[in-house]
Each structure stands twice: as C-alpha cells, then as structure tokens.
Design an enzyme around this catalytic site. Structure first.
Site, short mmCIF file in Angstrom:
data_model
loop_
_atom_site.label_atom_id
_atom_site.label_comp_id
_atom_site.label_asym_id
_atom_site.label_seq_id
_atom_site.Cartn_x
_atom_site.Cartn_y
_atom_site.Cartn_z
N GLU A 5 -39.88 39.80 7.28
CA GLU A 5 -40.23 38.61 8.07
C GLU A 5 -39.40 38.62 9.35
O GLU A 5 -38.30 39.23 9.41
CB GLU A 5 -39.92 37.36 7.22
CG GLU A 5 -40.26 36.02 7.87
CD GLU A 5 -41.71 35.94 8.35
OE1 GLU A 5 -42.02 36.58 9.38
OE2 GLU A 5 -42.50 35.23 7.72
N HIS A 52 -45.06 39.86 5.19
CA HIS A 52 -44.73 38.47 5.50
C HIS A 52 -45.65 37.89 6.57
O HIS A 52 -46.28 38.64 7.32
CB HIS A 52 -43.28 38.41 5.98
CG HIS A 52 -42.34 38.98 4.97
ND1 HIS A 52 -41.66 38.22 4.07
CD2 HIS A 52 -42.02 40.28 4.68
CE1 HIS A 52 -40.94 38.99 3.27
NE2 HIS A 52 -41.14 40.25 3.62
N GLU A 76 -46.02 32.31 -2.74
CA GLU A 76 -45.10 31.23 -2.35
C GLU A 76 -43.66 31.53 -2.83
O GLU A 76 -43.44 31.89 -3.98
CB GLU A 76 -45.56 29.91 -2.99
CG GLU A 76 -44.68 28.74 -2.58
CD GLU A 76 -44.90 27.52 -3.48
OE1 GLU A 76 -45.45 26.52 -2.97
OE2 GLU A 76 -44.53 27.58 -4.67
N ASN A 78 -45.19 36.69 9.55
CA ASN A 78 -45.13 37.13 10.95
C ASN A 78 -45.18 38.64 11.12
O ASN A 78 -45.75 39.13 12.10
CB ASN A 78 -43.91 36.52 11.62
CG ASN A 78 -44.09 35.02 11.76
OD1 ASN A 78 -44.97 34.55 12.47
ND2 ASN A 78 -43.30 34.25 11.02
N ARG A 104 -49.83 38.90 2.26
CA ARG A 104 -48.60 38.13 2.47
C ARG A 104 -48.06 37.75 1.09
O ARG A 104 -48.85 37.45 0.17
CB ARG A 104 -48.88 36.86 3.29
CG ARG A 104 -47.61 36.09 3.58
CD ARG A 104 -47.85 34.79 4.33
NE ARG A 104 -46.61 34.03 4.43
CZ ARG A 104 -46.53 32.74 4.71
NH1 ARG A 104 -47.64 32.05 4.93
NH2 ARG A 104 -45.38 32.14 4.76
N HIS A 105 -46.74 37.78 0.93
CA HIS A 105 -46.15 37.43 -0.36
C HIS A 105 -46.63 36.06 -0.86
O HIS A 105 -47.03 35.20 -0.07
CB HIS A 105 -44.62 37.44 -0.24
CG HIS A 105 -44.12 36.41 0.72
ND1 HIS A 105 -43.94 35.09 0.38
CD2 HIS A 105 -43.79 36.50 2.03
CE1 HIS A 105 -43.51 34.41 1.43
NE2 HIS A 105 -43.41 35.25 2.45
N ARG A 153 -39.38 38.91 -2.18
CA ARG A 153 -40.64 38.17 -2.34
C ARG A 153 -41.85 39.07 -2.09
O ARG A 153 -42.89 38.91 -2.75
CB ARG A 153 -40.66 36.90 -1.46
CG ARG A 153 -40.44 37.08 0.03
CD ARG A 153 -40.16 35.72 0.67
NE ARG A 153 -40.06 35.69 2.13
CZ ARG A 153 -38.94 35.91 2.81
NH1 ARG A 153 -37.83 36.26 2.19
NH2 ARG A 153 -38.94 35.82 4.14
N LEU A 163 -39.44 30.27 -3.12
CA LEU A 163 -38.72 29.01 -3.40
C LEU A 163 -38.42 28.24 -2.12
O LEU A 163 -38.32 27.01 -2.14
CB LEU A 163 -37.43 29.33 -4.16
CG LEU A 163 -37.68 29.60 -5.66
CD1 LEU A 163 -36.60 30.48 -6.24
CD2 LEU A 163 -37.82 28.30 -6.43
N TRP A 164 -38.26 28.95 -1.02
CA TRP A 164 -38.03 28.24 0.25
C TRP A 164 -39.32 27.81 0.93
O TRP A 164 -39.32 26.85 1.70
CB TRP A 164 -37.16 29.09 1.20
CG TRP A 164 -35.69 28.97 0.89
CD1 TRP A 164 -35.13 28.51 -0.27
CD2 TRP A 164 -34.61 29.30 1.76
NE1 TRP A 164 -33.77 28.55 -0.17
CE2 TRP A 164 -33.40 29.03 1.06
CE3 TRP A 164 -34.52 29.82 3.05
CZ2 TRP A 164 -32.15 29.25 1.61
CZ3 TRP A 164 -33.28 30.04 3.60
CH2 TRP A 164 -32.09 29.76 2.89
N LYS A 209 -38.23 22.51 7.83
CA LYS A 209 -39.17 22.58 8.97
C LYS A 209 -39.49 21.18 9.50
O LYS A 209 -39.54 20.97 10.72
CB LYS A 209 -40.44 23.34 8.57
CG LYS A 209 -40.16 24.82 8.36
CD LYS A 209 -41.38 25.66 8.02
CE LYS A 209 -40.92 27.11 7.77
NZ LYS A 209 -41.93 28.02 7.32
#
Ligand SMILES: O=C(O)[C@H](O)COP(=O)(O)O
Length: 351
Positions: free
Chosen positions: A209, A279, A108, A281, A105-106, A155, A110-111, A220
């Site tokens: 993703e 990603h 971290e 998911n 998975r990428h 990402r 910025l979002w 979130k």
C-alpha cells in the site's frame, strides 16, 4: 467511463461481445522496450494517454523480458519452483501469448474496520476479511493461476492464501524466500513432481500500500473533521499530492508499475497465468497503467476489498473482463480458446 470496480460495474457473463456493458481496455503493452523484444507484438501504433508515465516506468522491461526468455530453461529467479523447459517455453510463445491476470485487493483489515489510515502498517484481516478472501477464491476458482505475487504485508498474503484454498487446480501456493542465500537454500524442494504441484508466491514490497505518512493510524473521519473534506480527499485521491511525509499515488505508481513491468509482465508474455494480491492504491496505479487512465480519471477509481478483477493478456494487450461473478461464469471462458480448453480439462478431471 471510470467507476468503482466491482461486480456491479461490469457484466462479463455477457461474453466477448458485451463491450457496452463492460469497460474494456484493449491496449498494447506499452513498455517501449518490450515492443522491440523478440516476442512478436502488434505493430499497430496506439495513442497513449499517459505516455510520460509509461516511458518513465517501463524503461527496463525489455531487458528483463529477454532475460526471462533466455534463462527459462535454467534456474529462473521468479519461477524456481516450476521452470518451463525451452520446448515448453517456445510452445507457449508460439501458441498464443495469452494469459490471465487476476488482481485482488486484500479483504477487510482490522484497521479498515476501525476506519484508520493504514498504508505501510502491517495489519491482519478481520473475520469479514477472511470471508471476503474465501469468497473471492470461489469466484476465481476456475481461472488458472501459475504464479502469485503479493505485497510484503500480511493482509495481502492472507488474502492470496485464503483465496487459493478454494481453487480447483488444488496446487499448493508456496512463498519463495529470497531475502538471503540461506533462505533460498533452506527452502529448496527436491521433488520435480512436488514442484509441479506447487504455485510460486513472490512477495514484493513494491506492491505494498502507499505509505500514508503522518496519516497512518489516524481515524479517517476525525482527519476530515480536523483538516476538512477537500484536503483529505486531495491526500487520498489526487494523483500527485502526497499526504504529509507520505507517498502520492504517482510515487506509489513509480515503484508498483515499475515492478509490474519488470517482473510480472514478462511472466504473462511467456504464458503464465498470474494473480496479484495487493492494496487499494498499489492496484489503482497498476490499473491506471493497464487501462491507460489519465491522472484525472484515476481519481474516481475505487476498489472494494476482496473483489477479484480479471484481465486477459492477449497478443500484447490487456483486456479487462471485469469481476468474475462465480466459478461457472461462461463469458470469461468464452473469451479465449485457451481458457475454454483449460475449463474443459478441469471439468473432465472432476467427472
Ligand atoms: O491504507 C489505507 O488506509 C487503505 O487501505 C487505503 O486507504 P484509502 O482508501 O484512504 O486510500
């Protein structure tokens, strides 16, 4: 036993007999058409938990596999940089049908840092994400990589490229541009030697993703406060309930697992070692397929950013080896003769 997939869950350094410490999925490739292909697969009949998923997702894979094998001595779309000769190919088929598969998975983004729903929005890595990708690269630096697949999002691409800066093979990852004839022609390489020193990187939107619909860009925590914990958990983790105007995990699996079966699994069959940078998911859906998780089990599957996971594809089955903790991790290499030989060669080269 389903849990967060990071180094703490699994201890592959305990070696092949460590199944009690590591959730090992010994599954046959269950794309039905692949079983009928000319490649010999186990005749054992396995119970498949997610039969409906596999049937609907993997229908076309047999044709694809035959096409890869048939065209392996000519130009191959998925491997234009280093195309195996017919002899190489039949050798690798005869030898063991064994390959490694790294999922990552990428790092971290910025979002992620701002705790915003990201989905299809194309956001780059933070400094921490860059560091996570480099660390991931260190952890897999001794595991062979012949092909890289990433999503079309920056990402995942940054993560793959940064991870490869640490790789001992020291081959150059090169992004293939297949969007039109000009991109294909202008990206050609005219030295066989240079091609051999390259790793093709295939970008595919199917590995993106999940599209988070009207949640994209929302915070979130604020979304939980507005809609309630249960509703948000349902949107984020249920299998088949999509967020408003977005994709459910099932919809994401439909494209990501189909792509895996059609494009990636045939490469593993011919012995190519593959890394996928994608990603949370899209990888959850691929892991659901690899580990035969039920739609209930996948709910509690969480992936950390920048943590590589290793599978061995052997005799048509995927065996999860957990997350390599470091470049010298013995258990990973002990598991298969081919990886052990590869490791020995690397060591000899550096002495
Ligand atoms: O798209 C996102 O926001 C994240 O990368 C994955 O989010 P999730 O953990 O809420 O599915």
């Amino acid at each position: 036993m389903i849990a967060s997939m990071d180094a703490a869950v699994c201890n592959p350094s305990l070696g092949p007999s460590s199944s009690s410490s590591c959730y090992v999925s010994s599954r046959p490739s269950f794309c039905p058409d692949l079983r009928r292909s000319s490649v010999r697969l186990s005749s054992e009949v396995f119970k498949v938990k997610i039969g409906r998923l596999e049937r609907s997702l993997c229908r076309s894979s047999g044709n694809k596999l035959s096409a890869v094998i048939a065209s392996a001595s000519q130009t191959s779309v998925s491997d234009p940089i280093s195309t195996p000769s017919r002899n190489d190919l039949s050798d690798s088929l005869k030898k063991s049908n064994e390959a490694s598969l790294i999922l990552i998975r990428h790092g971290e983004s910025l979002w992620n840092e701002k705790n915003l729903f990201t989905g299809s929005v194309d956001v780059p890595l933070t400094k921490k994400g860059v560091e996570e990708a480099i660390q991931a690269g260190k952890r897999i630096s001794n595991i062979p990589v012949d092909m890289i697949y990433t999503s079309s999002l920056i990402r995942a691409q940054m993560t793959a490229m940064l991870a490869m800066t640490e790789h001992r093979q020291q081959k150059v990852p090169i992004i293939l541009h297949d969007e039109n004839e000009r991109a294909r022609t202008w990206g050609r390489i005219f030295s066989e030697e240079t091609k051999k020193q390259s790793i093709p990187v295939v970008t595919a939107w199917q590995l993106n993703e999940r599209m988070y619909g009207e949640l994209q860009g929302l915070n979130k925590q604020e979304t939980v406060e507005r809609y309630g914990k249960e509703q948000v958990h349902e949107w984020r983790r249920s299998y088949d309930i999509p967020p408003p105007n977005g994709e459910s995990l099932a919809m994401c699996a439909q494209r990501a697992v189909t792509y895996f079966c059609d494009e990636i699994e045939p490469q593993l069959f011919i012995g190519k070692n593959v890394m996928i940078a994608a990603h949370g998911n899209s990888l959850r859906s691929i892991i659901m397929y690899l580990d035969k998780l039920t739609t209930q089990e996948v709910i509690s599957l969480e992936l950390s950013t920048g943590v590589p996971l290793l599978y061995i594809f052997k005799e048509g089955r995927f065996v999860r080896r957990g997350s390599p903790v470091g470049p010298t991790e013995a258990g990973v290499y002990a598991y298969t003769g081919k990886l052990a030989q590869y490791r020995q060669k690397l060591d000899e080269m550096s002495h």
